[in-house]
Design a protein around this motif. Structure first.
Motif, short mmCIF file in Angstrom:
data_model
loop_
_atom_site.label_atom_id
_atom_site.label_comp_id
_atom_site.label_asym_id
_atom_site.label_seq_id
_atom_site.Cartn_x
_atom_site.Cartn_y
_atom_site.Cartn_z
N ARG A 38 18.83 60.36 164.84
CA ARG A 38 17.82 59.36 164.51
C ARG A 38 18.47 58.07 164.03
NH1 ARG A 38 15.51 57.01 160.51
NH2 ARG A 38 16.62 58.13 158.90
N LEU A 39 19.47 58.20 163.18
CA LEU A 39 20.17 57.02 162.66
C LEU A 39 20.93 56.29 163.77
CD1 LEU A 39 21.47 58.43 159.28
CD2 LEU A 39 19.67 56.72 159.62
N ALA A 40 21.54 57.04 164.67
CA ALA A 40 22.26 56.42 165.78
C ALA A 40 21.29 55.65 166.68
CB ALA A 40 23.01 57.48 166.58
N ALA A 41 20.12 56.21 166.92
CA ALA A 41 19.12 55.52 167.74
C ALA A 41 18.63 54.25 167.05
CB ALA A 41 17.94 56.46 168.03
N ALA A 42 18.43 54.32 165.74
CA ALA A 42 18.00 53.13 164.99
C ALA A 42 19.07 52.06 165.02
CB ALA A 42 17.66 53.52 163.54
N LEU A 43 20.32 52.46 164.94
CA LEU A 43 21.42 51.50 165.00
C LEU A 43 21.45 50.82 166.36
CD1 LEU A 43 23.92 50.14 163.83
CD2 LEU A 43 25.25 52.13 164.56
N ARG A 44 21.31 51.60 167.42
CA ARG A 44 21.31 51.00 168.76
C ARG A 44 20.15 50.02 168.93
NH1 ARG A 44 22.55 56.22 170.03
NH2 ARG A 44 24.73 56.49 170.52
N GLU A 45 19.00 50.36 168.39
CA GLU A 45 17.84 49.47 168.47
C GLU A 45 18.12 48.16 167.72
OE1 GLU A 45 13.19 49.42 167.02
OE2 GLU A 45 14.10 51.34 167.54
N GLN B 30 29.57 41.89 169.50
CA GLN B 30 29.28 42.47 168.19
C GLN B 30 28.78 43.91 168.34
OE1 GLN B 30 26.46 39.49 167.01
NE2 GLN B 30 27.89 38.56 165.55
N ALA B 31 27.90 44.13 169.29
CA ALA B 31 27.34 45.47 169.50
C ALA B 31 28.43 46.47 169.88
CB ALA B 31 26.25 45.43 170.57
N ARG B 32 29.32 46.08 170.79
CA ARG B 32 30.42 46.98 171.17
C ARG B 32 31.30 47.32 169.97
NH1 ARG B 32 30.64 43.65 175.74
NH2 ARG B 32 32.27 42.41 174.78
N GLY B 33 31.60 46.32 169.16
CA GLY B 33 32.46 46.56 167.99
C GLY B 33 31.82 47.49 166.98
N VAL B 34 30.55 47.27 166.69
CA VAL B 34 29.84 48.11 165.72
C VAL B 34 29.73 49.54 166.25
CG1 VAL B 34 27.59 48.50 164.61
CG2 VAL B 34 28.61 46.23 164.61
N CYS B 35 29.38 49.70 167.52
CA CYS B 35 29.29 51.04 168.10
C CYS B 35 30.63 51.75 168.07
CB CYS B 35 28.79 50.96 169.54
SG CYS B 35 27.03 50.66 169.67
N ALA B 36 31.67 51.04 168.43
CA ALA B 36 33.00 51.66 168.45
C ALA B 36 33.41 52.10 167.05
CB ALA B 36 34.02 50.69 169.03
N THR C 25 36.05 47.36 177.21
CA THR C 25 35.88 48.62 177.94
C THR C 25 34.96 49.62 177.26
OG1 THR C 25 37.84 49.54 176.90
CG2 THR C 25 38.15 48.46 179.02
N ALA C 26 34.60 49.43 176.02
CA ALA C 26 33.83 50.44 175.29
C ALA C 26 32.34 50.29 175.54
CB ALA C 26 34.13 50.34 173.81
N THR C 27 31.65 51.40 175.40
CA THR C 27 30.19 51.40 175.45
C THR C 27 29.69 52.11 174.22
OG1 THR C 27 30.15 53.47 176.67
CG2 THR C 27 30.14 51.45 177.97
N CYS C 28 28.44 52.00 173.97
CA CYS C 28 27.83 52.62 172.80
C CYS C 28 27.37 54.02 173.20
CB CYS C 28 26.65 51.78 172.31
SG CYS C 28 26.15 52.13 170.65
N ALA C 29 28.15 55.02 172.86
CA ALA C 29 27.85 56.39 173.22
C ALA C 29 27.44 57.18 172.00
CB ALA C 29 29.06 57.04 173.88
#
Length: 64
Positions: A11-18, A27-33, A52-56
């Motif tokens: 749930r927290l990971a989904a909220a972060l992605r949103e 910024q999004a790639r860096g935070v996800c990584a 090269t990174a994605t938010c997984a």
């Protein structure tokens, strides 16, 4: 990890992605990584240079 803990983590990971929908792609790639991928700040800098990174989703055992 208990089922309830995993559900909360998901749930927290989904909220972060949103929330990251409002960040720049870099910024999004860096935070996800960093938060979901468990990379160090230095690794995220190196990764952002190569883009090269994605938010997984984090796997069990990775930090959030």
């Amino acid at each position: 990890m208990l089922a309830g803990e995993q559900a909360e983590r998901d749930r927290l990971a989904a909220a972060l992605r949103e929330a990251l929908a409002y960040a720049t792609p870099t910024q999004a790639r860096g935070v996800c990584a960093y938060y979901l991928g468990g990379l160090t700040q230095q690794q995220t800098l190196t990764m952002s240079a190569s883009k090269t990174a994605t938010c997984a989703s984090p796997s069990a055992g990775e930090r959030m």
